[in-house]
Scaffold this motif. Structure first.
Motif, PDB file in Angstrom:
ATOM      1  N   ALA A 118       0.850  -1.195   0.000  1.00  0.00           N
ATOM      2  CA  ALA A 118       0.000   0.000   0.000  1.00  0.00           C
ATOM      3  C   ALA A 118       0.879   1.236   0.000  1.00  0.00           C
ATOM      4  CB  ALA A 118      -0.918   0.021   1.215  1.00  0.00           C
ATOM      5  N   CYS A 119       0.633   2.137  -0.924  1.00  0.00           N
ATOM      6  CA  CYS A 119       1.358   3.412  -1.107  1.00  0.00           C
ATOM      7  C   CYS A 119       2.861   3.251  -0.845  1.00  0.00           C
ATOM      8  CB  CYS A 119       0.762   4.539  -0.268  1.00  0.00           C
ATOM      9  SG  CYS A 119       0.628   4.276   1.504  1.00  0.00           S
TER      10      CYS A 119
ATOM     11  N   GLY B 112      -5.279  16.894   4.375  1.00  0.00           N
ATOM     12  CA  GLY B 112      -5.751  16.621   3.022  1.00  0.00           C
ATOM     13  C   GLY B 112      -5.329  15.265   2.507  1.00  0.00           C
ATOM     14  N   GLY B 113      -4.671  14.470   3.368  1.00  0.00           N
ATOM     15  CA  GLY B 113      -4.158  13.182   2.926  1.00  0.00           C
ATOM     16  C   GLY B 113      -4.677  12.017   3.742  1.00  0.00           C
ATOM     17  N   VAL B 114      -4.104  10.832   3.438  1.00  0.00           N
ATOM     18  CA  VAL B 114      -4.508   9.601   4.113  1.00  0.00           C
ATOM     19  C   VAL B 114      -3.294   9.021   4.826  1.00  0.00           C
ATOM     20  CG1 VAL B 114      -5.469   7.288   3.826  1.00  0.00           C
ATOM     21  CG2 VAL B 114      -6.250   9.146   2.348  1.00  0.00           C
ATOM     22  N   MET B 115      -3.481   8.635   6.074  1.00  0.00           N
ATOM     23  CA  MET B 115      -2.425   8.024   6.877  1.00  0.00           C
ATOM     24  C   MET B 115      -2.724   6.538   7.024  1.00  0.00           C
ATOM     25  SD  MET B 115      -0.500  10.666   7.794  1.00  0.00           S
ATOM     26  CE  MET B 115       0.343  10.395   9.340  1.00  0.00           C
TER      27      MET B 115
ATOM     28  N   CYS C 199       0.310   8.591   2.910  1.00  0.00           N
ATOM     29  CA  CYS C 199      -0.025   8.227   1.534  1.00  0.00           C
ATOM     30  C   CYS C 199      -0.482   9.377   0.655  1.00  0.00           C
ATOM     31  CB  CYS C 199      -1.098   7.139   1.553  1.00  0.00           C
ATOM     32  SG  CYS C 199      -0.596   5.637   2.418  1.00  0.00           S
ATOM     33  N   GLY C 200      -0.525  10.581   1.158  1.00  0.00           N
ATOM     34  CA  GLY C 200      -1.022  11.671   0.342  1.00  0.00           C
ATOM     35  C   GLY C 200      -2.518  11.558   0.144  1.00  0.00           C
TER      36      GLY C 200
ATOM     37  N   GLU D 157      -8.842   1.342  -2.805  1.00  0.00           N
ATOM     38  CA  GLU D 157      -8.334   2.708  -2.853  1.00  0.00           C
ATOM     39  C   GLU D 157      -9.032   3.520  -1.770  1.00  0.00           C
ATOM     40  OE1 GLU D 157      -8.805   4.408  -6.706  1.00  0.00           O
ATOM     41  OE2 GLU D 157      -7.286   3.108  -7.630  1.00  0.00           O
ATOM     42  N   VAL D 158      -8.250   4.173  -0.946  1.00  0.00           N
ATOM     43  CA  VAL D 158      -8.788   5.076   0.067  1.00  0.00           C
ATOM     44  C   VAL D 158      -8.370   6.481  -0.327  1.00  0.00           C
ATOM     45  CG1 VAL D 158      -8.902   5.674   2.511  1.00  0.00           C
ATOM     46  CG2 VAL D 158      -8.594   3.277   1.822  1.00  0.00           C
TER      47      VAL D 158
END
Length: 285
Positions: free
Chosen positions: A9-10, A27-30, A42-43, A67-68
Motif C-alpha cells: 500500500a502506497c 488533506g491526505g490519508v495516513m 499516503c497523500g 483505494e482510500v
C-alpha cells in the motif's frame, strides 16, 4: 477504514492477513497498524493491492485493489474498490437477480449489468459507480456464486449497443405493467428523449408477484397538506393531473390551493407524498 489481505500500500510492504487502518489526516490519508503504529503517509490516495482479495472490515471481501481517497467532505475518506469489469459484474448479478433463476436470465443480467456500469458512470468523488441501488447493488466476493460466475464467463465482454455506443440498460423489479419514456420518468425527467428508452407494454408484470404492481395510499387532507408543504398555495383543495406519459405515469399536475394553483412534476409529487411510483390516480372520498 480497516482492512486486511493486501501485500502493499502506497509504497509500503504489508503483511498479508494483518489488519491496517487508513484515516484522514488533513488533506491526505495516513496508514497505520491496528495498534496505531504509523506505516506510511499516503497523500491524497492510498492504494492497497497485491493479495488475491482485500477484506474491508465490517463491509466485505473484494477482488482487485482497495483505494482510500480523501473525500471532498472534510475529515472523511472514500473507500473504493478498483477492479476489472468482469470481476465487478461477478459481484453484481446475485444481488440483482437470484442465483437460482434460469441460466439465460442470469446471462441477460450479466450483459445488462456490464452495459450499465460502462454507460452510467456517476463521476463520483474518485469513483465511477455506487455499490447500492443508486447505481446497481455490488457485493464483492460474498455475492459470487458458481451459477452467476458461469453467466459472466458465458457473456464475457458482451454489452448492449445502440448505433455503435453502449446503451444505458436500466432495469427494475416492477414496471406496473408498462414502462415509461425516459423524459417522463425518474431515469431522466425533462431530458431529451432517448430512442431506445421508450415506454412499452409489460405483459409479464401480472405474473411477477410484485407488491408494487398495484398499491394504495390513504391521506387525510391535513396529512397531505403537511406532506406537500410549500408546494401548495394556502390549503390544498384538489390535485388535478394535467399531463400523463405513455404508461400513464404523472408528468405534471396542478395543486389547487385556497390561495392559488401550483404546477408540479410527477417526481415532485411522488417524492413529497412518498409514493412508490408516479403511476397514480387521486380520488376524494
Amino acid at each position: 477504514v480497516s482492512f486486511s489481505g493486501a501485500s502493499s500500500a502506497c509504497g509500503s510492504g504489508l503483511k498479508t492477513g494483518k489488519t491496517y487502518v487508513a484515516k484522514r489526516k488533513g488533506g491526505g490519508v495516513m496508514l497505520r497498524t491496528k495498534k496505531g503504529t504509523l506505516v506510511a503517509k499516503c497523500g491524497a490516495l492510498l492504494s492497497a493491492a497485491g493479495g488475491p482479495t482485500v477484506n474491508v472490515i465490517g463491509t466485505g471481501i473484494y477482488r482487485g485493489a482497495l483505494e482510500v481517497r480523501s473525500s471532498s467532505v472534510p475529515g472523511t475518506v472514500n473507500a473504493i474498490n478498483a477492479l476489472d469489469l468482469e470481476d465487478y459484474v461477478r459481484g453484481v448479478i446475485a444481488k440483482e437477480s437470484p442465483a437460482s433463476w434460469p441460466t439465460e436470465v442470469l446471462k441477460a443480467q450479466a450483459v445488462v449489468a456490464r452495459s450499465f456500469a460502462i454507460s452510467t458512470a456517476v463521476s463520483g468523488d474518485g469513483f465511477d459507480v455506487y455499490d447500492d441501488t443508486r447505481s446497481q447493488v455490488y457485493g464483492g466476493v460474498g455475492a459470487e456464486t458458481a451459477r452467476t460466475d458461469q453467466a459472466v464467463s458465458a457473456t464475457r465482454l458482451q454489452v448492449v449497443l445502440y448505433q455503435g455506443r453502449v446503451a444505458q440498460t436500466f432495469f427494475f423489479s416492477t414496471s406496473g405493467g408498462h414502462t415509461e419514456n425516459n423524459e417522463f420518468s425518474s431515469l431522466g425527467f425533462g431530458q431529451p428523449p432517448v430512442p431506445y428508452l421508450r415506454g412499452v407494454d409489460d405483459p409479464y408484470e401480472a405474473d411477477a408477484g410484485s407488491p408494487y404492481a398495484h398499491w394504495k395510499r390513504k391521506f387525510t387532507f391535513g396529512r397531505m397538506n403537511s406532506a406537500l408543504g410549500g408546494l401548495v398555495r394556502g390549503r390544498l383543495k384538489n390535485i388535478v393531473v394535467s399531463q400523463r406519459g405513455t404508461s400513464p405515469r404523472i408528468v405534471r399536475a396542478n395543486l389547487i390551493g385556497s390561495r392559488g394553483t401550483t404546477s408540479v412534476t410527477g417526481p415532485q409529487l411522488r417524492d413529497a407524498l412518498r409514493l412508490p411510483d408516479t403511476w397514480a390516480f387521486f380520488k376524494k372520498k
